[in-house]
Design a protein around this motif. Structure first.
Motif, PDB file in Angstrom:
ATOM      1  N   THR A  71      47.315  42.172  42.955  1.00  0.00           N
ATOM      2  CA  THR A  71      46.478  43.351  43.195  1.00  0.00           C
ATOM      3  C   THR A  71      46.668  44.368  42.070  1.00  0.00           C
ATOM      4  O   THR A  71      45.690  44.896  41.524  1.00  0.00           O
ATOM      5  CB  THR A  71      46.853  43.997  44.553  1.00  0.00           C
ATOM      6  OG1 THR A  71      46.879  42.964  45.533  1.00  0.00           O
ATOM      7  CG2 THR A  71      45.882  45.046  44.966  1.00  0.00           C
ATOM      8  N   VAL A  72      47.938  44.612  41.701  1.00  0.00           N
ATOM      9  CA  VAL A  72      48.224  45.574  40.628  1.00  0.00           C
ATOM     10  C   VAL A  72      47.649  45.068  39.303  1.00  0.00           C
ATOM     11  O   VAL A  72      46.998  45.807  38.555  1.00  0.00           O
ATOM     12  CB  VAL A  72      49.750  45.803  40.520  1.00  0.00           C
ATOM     13  CG1 VAL A  72      50.078  46.663  39.309  1.00  0.00           C
ATOM     14  CG2 VAL A  72      50.279  46.460  41.780  1.00  0.00           C
ATOM     15  N   LEU A  73      47.858  43.771  39.040  1.00  0.00           N
ATOM     16  CA  LEU A  73      47.368  43.184  37.780  1.00  0.00           C
ATOM     17  C   LEU A  73      45.847  43.279  37.678  1.00  0.00           C
ATOM     18  O   LEU A  73      45.296  43.690  36.654  1.00  0.00           O
ATOM     19  CB  LEU A  73      47.816  41.715  37.699  1.00  0.00           C
ATOM     20  CG  LEU A  73      47.338  40.951  36.482  1.00  0.00           C
ATOM     21  CD1 LEU A  73      48.130  41.369  35.259  1.00  0.00           C
ATOM     22  CD2 LEU A  73      47.478  39.449  36.689  1.00  0.00           C
ATOM     23  N   LEU A 103      34.744  42.789  41.895  1.00  0.00           N
ATOM     24  CA  LEU A 103      34.935  43.550  43.129  1.00  0.00           C
ATOM     25  C   LEU A 103      35.279  42.598  44.269  1.00  0.00           C
ATOM     26  O   LEU A 103      36.187  42.840  45.064  1.00  0.00           O
ATOM     27  CB  LEU A 103      33.647  44.329  43.447  1.00  0.00           C
ATOM     28  CG  LEU A 103      33.713  45.279  44.629  1.00  0.00           C
ATOM     29  CD1 LEU A 103      34.642  46.430  44.331  1.00  0.00           C
ATOM     30  CD2 LEU A 103      32.336  45.786  44.984  1.00  0.00           C
ATOM     31  N   PHE A 104      34.567  41.485  44.302  1.00  0.00           N
ATOM     32  CA  PHE A 104      34.767  40.521  45.370  1.00  0.00           C
ATOM     33  C   PHE A 104      36.170  39.890  45.298  1.00  0.00           C
ATOM     34  O   PHE A 104      36.871  39.778  46.305  1.00  0.00           O
ATOM     35  CB  PHE A 104      33.693  39.431  45.285  1.00  0.00           C
ATOM     36  CG  PHE A 104      33.915  38.331  46.256  1.00  0.00           C
ATOM     37  CD1 PHE A 104      33.695  38.541  47.611  1.00  0.00           C
ATOM     38  CD2 PHE A 104      34.384  37.101  45.852  1.00  0.00           C
ATOM     39  CE1 PHE A 104      33.922  37.543  48.519  1.00  0.00           C
ATOM     40  CE2 PHE A 104      34.618  36.100  46.752  1.00  0.00           C
ATOM     41  CZ  PHE A 104      34.381  36.322  48.089  1.00  0.00           C
ATOM     42  N   VAL A 105      36.580  39.495  44.089  1.00  0.00           N
ATOM     43  CA  VAL A 105      37.895  38.853  43.912  1.00  0.00           C
ATOM     44  C   VAL A 105      38.993  39.830  44.326  1.00  0.00           C
ATOM     45  O   VAL A 105      39.907  39.487  45.083  1.00  0.00           O
ATOM     46  CB  VAL A 105      38.092  38.394  42.447  1.00  0.00           C
ATOM     47  CG1 VAL A 105      39.506  37.912  42.218  1.00  0.00           C
ATOM     48  CG2 VAL A 105      37.109  37.289  42.110  1.00  0.00           C
ATOM     49  N   GLN A 106      38.892  41.079  43.861  1.00  0.00           N
ATOM     50  CA  GLN A 106      39.889  42.100  44.198  1.00  0.00           C
ATOM     51  C   GLN A 106      39.911  42.339  45.704  1.00  0.00           C
ATOM     52  O   GLN A 106      40.971  42.379  46.331  1.00  0.00           O
ATOM     53  CB  GLN A 106      39.550  43.403  43.452  1.00  0.00           C
ATOM     54  CG  GLN A 106      40.442  44.568  43.783  1.00  0.00           C
ATOM     55  CD  GLN A 106      41.811  44.457  43.151  1.00  0.00           C
ATOM     56  OE1 GLN A 106      42.054  43.571  42.360  1.00  0.00           O
ATOM     57  NE2 GLN A 106      42.708  45.324  43.537  1.00  0.00           N
ATOM     58  N   ILE A 276      42.810  31.292  48.246  1.00  0.00           N
ATOM     59  CA  ILE A 276      41.998  32.442  47.815  1.00  0.00           C
ATOM     60  C   ILE A 276      42.650  33.105  46.598  1.00  0.00           C
ATOM     61  O   ILE A 276      41.994  33.425  45.604  1.00  0.00           O
ATOM     62  CB  ILE A 276      41.867  33.465  48.968  1.00  0.00           C
ATOM     63  CG1 ILE A 276      41.125  32.843  50.134  1.00  0.00           C
ATOM     64  CG2 ILE A 276      41.163  34.717  48.505  1.00  0.00           C
ATOM     65  CD1 ILE A 276      41.066  33.745  51.348  1.00  0.00           C
ATOM     66  N   VAL A 277      44.003  33.297  46.709  1.00  0.00           N
ATOM     67  CA  VAL A 277      44.725  33.955  45.613  1.00  0.00           C
ATOM     68  C   VAL A 277      44.714  33.065  44.362  1.00  0.00           C
ATOM     69  O   VAL A 277      44.497  33.548  43.250  1.00  0.00           O
ATOM     70  CB  VAL A 277      46.174  34.268  46.053  1.00  0.00           C
ATOM     71  CG1 VAL A 277      46.940  34.931  44.930  1.00  0.00           C
ATOM     72  CG2 VAL A 277      46.177  35.172  47.265  1.00  0.00           C
ATOM     73  N   ALA A 278      44.928  31.755  44.577  1.00  0.00           N
ATOM     74  CA  ALA A 278      44.946  30.828  43.439  1.00  0.00           C
ATOM     75  C   ALA A 278      43.618  30.877  42.700  1.00  0.00           C
ATOM     76  O   ALA A 278      43.561  30.902  41.465  1.00  0.00           O
ATOM     77  CB  ALA A 278      45.217  29.412  43.932  1.00  0.00           C
ATOM     78  N   TYR A 283      40.207  32.315  38.162  1.00  0.00           N
ATOM     79  CA  TYR A 283      38.955  32.947  37.759  1.00  0.00           C
ATOM     80  C   TYR A 283      39.213  34.040  36.705  1.00  0.00           C
ATOM     81  O   TYR A 283      38.540  34.112  35.672  1.00  0.00           O
ATOM     82  CB  TYR A 283      38.340  33.560  39.016  1.00  0.00           C
ATOM     83  CG  TYR A 283      36.870  33.800  38.944  1.00  0.00           C
ATOM     84  CD1 TYR A 283      35.982  32.857  39.419  1.00  0.00           C
ATOM     85  CD2 TYR A 283      36.358  34.972  38.413  1.00  0.00           C
ATOM     86  CE1 TYR A 283      34.623  33.070  39.365  1.00  0.00           C
ATOM     87  CE2 TYR A 283      35.004  35.197  38.354  1.00  0.00           C
ATOM     88  CZ  TYR A 283      34.145  34.240  38.832  1.00  0.00           C
ATOM     89  OH  TYR A 283      32.814  34.459  38.758  1.00  0.00           O
ATOM     90  N   THR A 284      40.216  34.887  36.999  1.00  0.00           N
ATOM     91  CA  THR A 284      40.526  36.002  36.096  1.00  0.00           C
ATOM     92  C   THR A 284      40.986  35.473  34.739  1.00  0.00           C
ATOM     93  O   THR A 284      40.554  35.955  33.687  1.00  0.00           O
ATOM     94  CB  THR A 284      41.634  36.878  36.705  1.00  0.00           C
ATOM     95  OG1 THR A 284      41.258  37.183  38.035  1.00  0.00           O
ATOM     96  CG2 THR A 284      41.826  38.163  35.932  1.00  0.00           C
ATOM     97  N   ALA A 285      41.869  34.460  34.771  1.00  0.00           N
ATOM     98  CA  ALA A 285      42.389  33.910  33.516  1.00  0.00           C
ATOM     99  C   ALA A 285      41.261  33.312  32.673  1.00  0.00           C
ATOM    100  O   ALA A 285      41.176  33.552  31.468  1.00  0.00           O
ATOM    101  CB  ALA A 285      43.448  32.860  33.820  1.00  0.00           C
TER     102      ALA A 285
END
Lengths: 299, 52
Positions: A71-73, A103-106, A276-278, A283-285
């Motif tokens: 979340t912080v990252l 927004l959705f991922v966060q 979900i977190v994985a 996705y972010t990477a």
């Protein structure tokens, strides 16, 4: 990989040894002093139950820590990433990227941490209390919590798929002949979350096959392994609990075997939350890599 | 939520010890009273909800 398996299997194996010792002591006590059978059952459930919670709570704590860090990252990286991708117009045309995805991922990760993990811990406790006093069961409440969480996870994973399919020009092109039987196998044999795992595999597959020419196959594989290793950790722990329940059923108290089975079931739900977190990490990477590639190409 | 769950753990622990003290036959007789205690505790949860 072997290190991961050894790290995961250590605590449940120690737990199983403890269950064997406690069950042997309880059986001997039941035989020698049958008038204290109720007390023996209570001591067995309190001691073995408290020990049984250890590895499961460790898995939940790992998940909670991971979500907190993510979340912080994400809060730090997403504004930079969004601004960078908007500035580098090439990225938008490359993957038909939609800013709402961030927004959705966060949101999905925050919902996972704020709501799903506490509900899962409540489910553990209610399962334990149902076994402690079987006449006053909370089994339906904890089952309801699990079903509700699974519903929420399926909606979030379906949304991920929608985002990728609606916005991406990616196509699942590599190894479908191998992937389909594997998916069928997982769907049938991994309890509760098998279909989520296959869905996520499909979505990640769609994405990674499109990304591989840009980011490189080895990097994509490394990212997949890194982001999915917590999922594998929880999945292995869940299976080990199921195994302990199966192995201890013939000799241990029936409530104890049932408790392990319930903990295994709840950990499978945790595995769904982990997915979900994985996915968010992956996705972010990948988006960061695309941005860097575009900027490097433009420069 | 955590206070409520901790309270429930205490209540169920007390009921489990009470059940062991009473024995199987006597526990059967006292079970309605034990369930009443849990009912009252669950009503306490409802009173915690906003607007109640």
């Amino acid at each position: 990989m072997w290190e991961l398996i050894a790290a995961v299997s250590g605590p449940p194996i120690r737990l199983f040894v403890l269950i064997v010792v406690l069950s042997a002591a309880a059986l001997a006590a039941d035989f020698l002093v049958p008038q204290f059978r109720e007390w023996t059952r209570l001591f067995l459930l309190v001691s073995a139950g408290a020990a049984a919670m250890g590895p499961a709570i460790d898995a939940v704590r790992m998940m909670d820590g991971l979500i907190g860090k993510m979340t912080v990252l994400f809060l730090g990286i997403y504004p930079v990433l969004a601004a960078g991708m908007a500035a580098a117009g090439g990225a938008l045309s490359l993957i038909n990227w939609n800013p709402a995805v961030f927004l959705f991922v966060q949101g999905a990760v925050v919902i996972g941490g704020k709501w799903m993990v506490p509900l899962l811990i409540a489910s553990f406790i209610l399962d334990y209390l149902s076994r402690l006093v079987p006449e006053i069961p909370f089994a339906r409440i904890s089952e309801m919590i699990r079903v509700t969480l699974l519903g929420a996870i399926s909606v979030i994973i379906a949304c991920y798929s929608l985002f990728i399919t609606a916005t991406g020009a990616m196509a699942w092109s590599s190894g479908s002949a191998l992937a389909e039987p594997l998916k069928a196998l997982l769907r049938q044999h991994v309890p509760l979350v098998g279909s989520f795992i296959t869905d996520t595999m499909g979505v990640v597959g769609k994405y990674s096959s499109g990304m591989a020419p840009i980011a490189g196959s080895y990097l994509i594989v490394a990212l997949l392994v890194t982001s999915l290793s917590p999922v594998i950790y929880v999945l292995l722990t869940a299976f080990l609990y199921k195994w302990i329940a199966a192995l201890s059923e013939p000799f241990a108290h029936e409530d104890l075997a049932g408790l392990f089975d319930d903990i295994g079931k709840t950990l499978f739900v945790l595995c769904g939350i982990m997915l979900i977190v994985a996915f968010a990490i992956f996705y972010t990477a990948v988006l960061s890599i695309v941005l860097i590639k575009v900027i490097a190409g433009a420069g | 939520m955590w206070e409520w769950l901790a309270g429930l753990v205490w209540l169920m622990g007390i009921l489990a010890v009470l059940g062991a003290v009473l024995g199987a036959d006597e526990r059967e007789n006292f079970m309605p009273l034990m369930k009443l205690a849990v009912l009252i505790y669950i009503l306490g949860l409802i009173s915690l909800l906003p607007g109640s």
